[in-house]
Write a protein that holds these residues in place. Structure first.
Motif, PDB file in Angstrom:
ATOM      1  N   GLN A  52       7.923  34.513   5.981  1.00 43.02           N
ATOM      2  CA  GLN A  52       8.660  35.180   7.058  1.00 43.02           C
ATOM      3  C   GLN A  52       8.984  34.196   8.195  1.00 43.02           C
ATOM      4  N   TYR A  53       9.786  34.657   9.145  1.00 47.16           N
ATOM      5  CA  TYR A  53      10.200  33.795  10.245  1.00 47.16           C
ATOM      6  C   TYR A  53       9.977  34.472  11.594  1.00 47.16           C
ATOM      7  N   ILE A  54      10.057  33.660  12.639  1.00 43.27           N
ATOM      8  CA  ILE A  54       9.962  34.182  14.002  1.00 43.27           C
ATOM      9  C   ILE A  54      11.240  33.806  14.749  1.00 43.27           C
ATOM     10  N   ARG A  63      18.211  33.501  21.298  1.00 47.29           N
ATOM     11  CA  ARG A  63      17.056  33.329  20.410  1.00 47.29           C
ATOM     12  C   ARG A  63      17.446  32.473  19.218  1.00 47.29           C
ATOM     13  N   ARG A  64      16.457  31.785  18.669  1.00 46.05           N
ATOM     14  CA  ARG A  64      16.689  30.960  17.485  1.00 46.05           C
ATOM     15  C   ARG A  64      15.588  31.244  16.473  1.00 46.05           C
ATOM     16  N   SER A  65      16.002  31.428  15.228  1.00 47.56           N
ATOM     17  CA  SER A  65      15.056  31.804  14.170  1.00 47.56           C
ATOM     18  C   SER A  65      14.464  30.569  13.487  1.00 47.56           C
ATOM     19  N   TYR A  66      13.163  30.598  13.227  1.00 41.32           N
ATOM     20  CA  TYR A  66      12.515  29.510  12.472  1.00 41.32           C
ATOM     21  C   TYR A  66      11.474  30.078  11.523  1.00 41.32           C
ATOM     22  N   SER A  67      11.503  29.581  10.309  1.00 45.44           N
ATOM     23  CA  SER A  67      10.556  30.020   9.290  1.00 45.44           C
ATOM     24  C   SER A  67       9.171  29.474   9.593  1.00 45.44           C
ATOM     25  N   ILE A  68       8.175  30.255   9.315  1.00 47.33           N
ATOM     26  CA  ILE A  68       6.789  29.798   9.473  1.00 47.33           C
ATOM     27  C   ILE A  68       6.437  29.020   8.206  1.00 47.33           C
ATOM     28  N   ILE A  82      11.659  21.836  12.302  1.00 50.69           N
ATOM     29  CA  ILE A  82      12.927  22.021  13.015  1.00 50.69           C
ATOM     30  C   ILE A  82      13.853  20.830  12.821  1.00 50.69           C
ATOM     31  N   ARG A  83      15.019  21.143  12.249  1.00 53.04           N
ATOM     32  CA  ARG A  83      16.000  20.088  12.003  1.00 53.04           C
ATOM     33  C   ARG A  83      16.821  19.846  13.260  1.00 53.04           C
ATOM     34  N   HIS A  84      17.050  18.585  13.569  1.00 51.01           N
ATOM     35  CA  HIS A  84      17.816  18.227  14.761  1.00 51.01           C
ATOM     36  C   HIS A  84      19.301  18.482  14.541  1.00 51.01           C
ATOM     37  N   MET A  85      19.859  19.417  15.318  1.00 46.78           N
ATOM     38  CA  MET A  85      21.314  19.620  15.349  1.00 46.78           C
ATOM     39  C   MET A  85      21.770  18.961  16.642  1.00 46.78           C
ATOM     40  N   PRO A  86      22.396  17.792  16.604  1.00 45.36           N
ATOM     41  CA  PRO A  86      22.745  17.119  17.859  1.00 45.36           C
ATOM     42  C   PRO A  86      23.522  18.056  18.782  1.00 45.36           C
ATOM     43  N   GLY A  87      23.043  18.192  20.008  1.00 46.49           N
ATOM     44  CA  GLY A  87      23.684  19.092  20.976  1.00 46.49           C
ATOM     45  C   GLY A  87      23.265  20.541  20.826  1.00 46.49           C
ATOM     46  N   GLY A  88      22.480  20.831  19.836  1.00 45.77           N
ATOM     47  CA  GLY A  88      22.047  22.212  19.596  1.00 45.77           C
ATOM     48  C   GLY A  88      21.130  22.697  20.709  1.00 45.77           C
ATOM     49  N   VAL A  89      21.318  23.924  21.130  1.00 49.72           N
ATOM     50  CA  VAL A  89      20.603  24.441  22.302  1.00 49.72           C
ATOM     51  C   VAL A  89      19.092  24.267  22.152  1.00 49.72           C
ATOM     52  N   PHE A  90      18.517  24.707  21.056  1.00 50.68           N
ATOM     53  CA  PHE A  90      17.061  24.623  20.956  1.00 50.68           C
ATOM     54  C   PHE A  90      16.595  23.337  20.267  1.00 50.68           C
ATOM     55  N   SER A  91      17.240  22.955  19.181  1.00 46.63           N
ATOM     56  CA  SER A  91      16.709  21.793  18.457  1.00 46.63           C
ATOM     57  C   SER A  91      16.828  20.513  19.288  1.00 46.63           C
ATOM     58  N   GLU A  92      17.883  20.405  20.086  1.00 40.40           N
ATOM     59  CA  GLU A  92      18.003  19.225  20.964  1.00 40.40           C
ATOM     60  C   GLU A  92      16.855  19.210  21.980  1.00 40.40           C
ATOM     61  N   HIS A  93      16.536  20.401  22.480  1.00 45.90           N
ATOM     62  CA  HIS A  93      15.419  20.535  23.430  1.00 45.90           C
ATOM     63  C   HIS A  93      14.112  20.065  22.777  1.00 45.90           C
ATOM     64  N   ALA A 247      18.797  32.630   4.004  1.00 42.39           N
ATOM     65  CA  ALA A 247      19.893  31.725   4.385  1.00 42.39           C
ATOM     66  C   ALA A 247      19.766  31.387   5.862  1.00 42.39           C
ATOM     67  N   PHE A 248      19.793  30.093   6.170  1.00 49.29           N
ATOM     68  CA  PHE A 248      19.654  29.652   7.565  1.00 49.29           C
ATOM     69  C   PHE A 248      21.024  29.723   8.242  1.00 49.29           C
ATOM     70  N   VAL A 249      21.479  30.937   8.503  1.00 46.88           N
ATOM     71  CA  VAL A 249      22.796  31.105   9.124  1.00 46.88           C
ATOM     72  C   VAL A 249      22.727  30.725  10.597  1.00 46.88           C
ATOM     73  N   LYS A 250      23.885  30.331  11.121  1.00 46.76           N
ATOM     74  CA  LYS A 250      23.941  29.963  12.544  1.00 46.76           C
ATOM     75  C   LYS A 250      23.658  31.169  13.414  1.00 46.76           C
ATOM     76  N   ALA A 251      23.076  30.903  14.580  1.00 48.07           N
ATOM     77  CA  ALA A 251      22.819  32.002  15.515  1.00 48.07           C
ATOM     78  C   ALA A 251      24.148  32.517  16.060  1.00 48.07           C
ATOM     79  N   GLY A 252      24.238  33.809  16.216  1.00 48.70           N
ATOM     80  CA  GLY A 252      25.484  34.385  16.726  1.00 48.70           C
ATOM     81  C   GLY A 252      25.633  34.231  18.233  1.00 48.70           C
TER      82      GLY A 252
HETATM   83  C1  LIG Z   1      16.138  33.361   9.005  1.00 43.26           C
HETATM   84  C2  LIG Z   1      16.407  31.968   9.544  1.00 43.26           C
HETATM   85  C3  LIG Z   1      15.416  30.998   9.441  1.00 43.26           C
HETATM   86  C4  LIG Z   1      15.651  29.723   9.910  1.00 43.26           C
HETATM   87  N1  LIG Z   1      14.670  28.791   9.768  1.00 43.26           N
HETATM   88  C5  LIG Z   1      14.897  27.536  10.181  1.00 43.26           C
HETATM   89  C6  LIG Z   1      13.887  26.528  10.001  1.00 43.26           C
HETATM   90  O1  LIG Z   1      12.788  26.778   9.494  1.00 43.26           O
HETATM   91  N2  LIG Z   1      14.193  25.270  10.401  1.00 43.26           N
HETATM   92  C7  LIG Z   1      15.407  24.940  10.979  1.00 43.26           C
HETATM   93  O2  LIG Z   1      15.604  23.764  11.328  1.00 43.26           O
HETATM   94  N3  LIG Z   1      16.357  25.871  11.167  1.00 43.26           N
HETATM   95  C8  LIG Z   1      16.135  27.153  10.796  1.00 43.26           C
HETATM   96  N4  LIG Z   1      17.089  28.095  11.008  1.00 43.26           N
HETATM   97  C9  LIG Z   1      18.304  27.733  11.780  1.00 43.26           C
HETATM   98  C10 LIG Z   1      17.980  27.869  13.306  1.00 43.26           C
HETATM   99  O3  LIG Z   1      17.774  29.247  13.603  1.00 43.26           O
HETATM  100  C11 LIG Z   1      19.101  27.380  14.238  1.00 43.26           C
HETATM  101  O4  LIG Z   1      20.334  27.941  13.826  1.00 43.26           O
HETATM  102  C12 LIG Z   1      19.230  25.859  14.254  1.00 43.26           C
HETATM  103  O5  LIG Z   1      18.003  25.262  14.594  1.00 43.26           O
HETATM  104  C13 LIG Z   1      20.280  25.429  15.296  1.00 43.26           C
HETATM  105  O6  LIG Z   1      19.897  25.918  16.555  1.00 43.26           O
HETATM  106  P1  LIG Z   1      20.279  25.088  17.873  1.00 43.26           P
HETATM  107  O7  LIG Z   1      20.029  25.976  19.065  1.00 43.26           O
HETATM  108  O8  LIG Z   1      19.640  23.754  17.881  1.00 43.26           O
HETATM  109  O9  LIG Z   1      21.847  24.821  17.699  1.00 43.26           O
HETATM  110  P2  LIG Z   1      23.066  25.719  18.263  1.00 43.26           P
HETATM  111  O10 LIG Z   1      23.209  25.516  19.721  1.00 43.26           O
HETATM  112  O11 LIG Z   1      22.922  27.111  17.764  1.00 43.26           O
HETATM  113  O12 LIG Z   1      24.274  25.024  17.497  1.00 43.26           O
HETATM  114  C14 LIG Z   1      24.622  23.640  17.769  1.00 43.26           C
HETATM  115  C15 LIG Z   1      25.660  23.155  16.768  1.00 43.26           C
HETATM  116  O13 LIG Z   1      25.099  23.140  15.460  1.00 43.26           O
HETATM  117  C16 LIG Z   1      25.853  23.992  14.597  1.00 43.26           C
HETATM  118  N5  LIG Z   1      24.893  24.753  13.778  1.00 43.26           N
HETATM  119  C17 LIG Z   1      23.934  25.583  14.227  1.00 43.26           C
HETATM  120  N6  LIG Z   1      23.228  26.097  13.223  1.00 43.26           N
HETATM  121  C18 LIG Z   1      23.754  25.580  12.092  1.00 43.26           C
HETATM  122  C19 LIG Z   1      23.473  25.710  10.731  1.00 43.26           C
HETATM  123  N7  LIG Z   1      22.453  26.510  10.288  1.00 43.26           N
HETATM  124  N8  LIG Z   1      24.229  25.029   9.832  1.00 43.26           N
HETATM  125  C20 LIG Z   1      25.233  24.236  10.262  1.00 43.26           C
HETATM  126  N9  LIG Z   1      25.548  24.053  11.544  1.00 43.26           N
HETATM  127  C21 LIG Z   1      24.835  24.710  12.458  1.00 43.26           C
HETATM  128  C22 LIG Z   1      26.608  24.948  15.511  1.00 43.26           C
HETATM  129  O14 LIG Z   1      27.824  25.368  14.935  1.00 43.26           O
HETATM  130  C23 LIG Z   1      26.882  24.078  16.701  1.00 43.26           C
HETATM  131  O15 LIG Z   1      28.013  23.250  16.487  1.00 43.26           O
HETATM  132  C24 LIG Z   1      16.894  29.399  10.528  1.00 43.26           C
HETATM  133  C25 LIG Z   1      17.875  30.378  10.653  1.00 43.26           C
HETATM  134  C26 LIG Z   1      17.640  31.645  10.165  1.00 43.26           C
HETATM  135  C27 LIG Z   1      18.709  32.694  10.305  1.00 43.26           C
END
Ligand SMILES: Cc1cc2nc3c(=O)[nH]c(=O)nc-3n(C[C@H](O)[C@H](O)[C@H](O)COP(=O)(O)OP(=O)(O)OC[C@H]3O[C@@H](n4cnc5c(N)ncnc54)[C@H](O)[C@@H]3O)c2cc1C
Length: 253
Positions: A52-54, A63-68, A82-93, A247-252
């Motif tokens: 499951q995830y939180i 909010r951002r979802s991450y699997s336990i 946590i995978r680094h998404m450059p510029g991503g709100v939470f992963s960059e933090h 599926a690790f879908v993007k946050a809405g």
């Molecule tokens: C059920 C569930 C479980 C998850 N578990 C994990 C986990 O265990 N580890 C993990 O690293 N992530 C996981 N994720 C993805 C995670 O929730 C965030 O979407 C991700 O970390 C990006 O968040 P952010 O705030 O850093 O980036 P954001 O600010 O949301 O996005 C920054 C940029 O990255 C792009 N982006 C964001 N998410 C994705 C994506 N999934 N694929 C491609 N481009 C993307 C956006 O379009 C944007 O351009 C999970 C998602 C779900 C729905």
């Protein structure tokens, strides 16, 4: 206990809670993956099913979802990858600001991607990238239950540097006769000098298992892989209710 085909919702046997937690560890697992360990307050009780995830609750209400990634919360610890998404709100933090002892808040647990205790079918587990996190928890759960059926993990990454915890996986292969691991690369670097499996991870499964009607498949990671794997595996006889996915879908936002 979760039965095959059952869907866990927010009405499941586990209470969804909102809790504070403290960062008790930050460990670079791979170049672009951070292992984050969260400590739950001692007075709090938090139950979840492996897989499951939180949702991490951000200050601005997002909010951002991450699997336990661990099956058992030893000493109230939750492990996230946590995978680094450059510029991503939470992963960059996480990669640039977050430090040990910082406070976070989360809500959970959520999700129906859990180990099916009652199934006696052999299991194929398919991950891309940090989709490995919930699969690691499922494997830990299966090992702790002394599950004796075959467990075959396929983990797809672009390059060799994207893999992490390989020592753990190699150790499991030594320790458990029923566990095997096949790494698959989709875009190896010349410097990888890769002699292993190449291409999409779901195609590697198909090459090894031409007929899937007797199997359970657990798939986690990119939405593209999760959708494609379902389509191609069911064409090869996998029952749709024996396909479990996250599926690790993007946050809405
Ligand atoms: C059920 C569930 C479980 C998850 N578990 C994990 C986990 O265990 N580890 C993990 O690293 N992530 C996981 N994720 C993805 C995670 O929730 C965030 O979407 C991700 O970390 C990006 O968040 P952010 O705030 O850093 O980036 P954001 O600010 O949301 O996005 C920054 C940029 O990255 C792009 N982006 C964001 N998410 C994705 C994506 N999934 N694929 C491609 N481009 C993307 C956006 O379009 C944007 O351009 C999970 C998602 C779900 C729905």
């Amino acid at each position: 206990m979760v039965e095959a085909g059952e869907v866990l919702t927010e009405d499941s046997d586990i209470e969804i809670k909102m809790l504070p937690c403290r960062v008790s560890g930050l460990q670079r697992l791979a170049n672009n993956v951070m292992g984050l360990t969260l400590k739950i307050p001692e007075a709090a009780v938090f139950h979840y099913h492996a897989g499951q995830y939180i949702d991490i609750l951000l200050r601005d209400g997002r909010r951002r979802s991450y699997s336990i990634a661990n099956a058992n919360q030893d000493q109230g610890l939750l492990e996230l990858h946590i995978r680094h998404m450059p510029g991503g709100v939470f992963s960059e933090h996480v990669f640039t600001v977050l430090k040990e002892k910082d406070l976070l808040r989360f809500r959970g647990p959520y999700g129906a991607f859990v180990w099916r205790h009652e199934s006696h079918r052999p299991a194929i587990l398919v991950a891309t990238g940090t989709g490995f996190a919930p699969i690691k928890a499922l494997l830990e759960q299966a090992f702790s239950e002394k599950y004796k059926g075959p467990l075959h993990l396929y983990w797809g990454n672009r390059q060799q540097q994207d893999f992490y915890l390989l020592e753990l996986l190699n150790g499991w292969q030594q320790m458990y006769d029923n566990f095997s691991f096949t790494p698959v690369l989709s875009k190896p670097l010349d410097s990888d000098d890769w002699k292993g499996r190449y291409g999409w991870v779901q195609d590697a499964v198909l090459a090894d298992y031409p007929e899937l009607s007797a199997y359970d498949v657990y798939a986690s990671g990119s939405p593209e892989m999760v959708a494609s794997a379902k389509a191609v595996f069911t064409e090869r006889g996998l029952a749709t209710d024996h396909y479990y996915s996250d599926a690790f879908v993007k946050a809405g936002d």
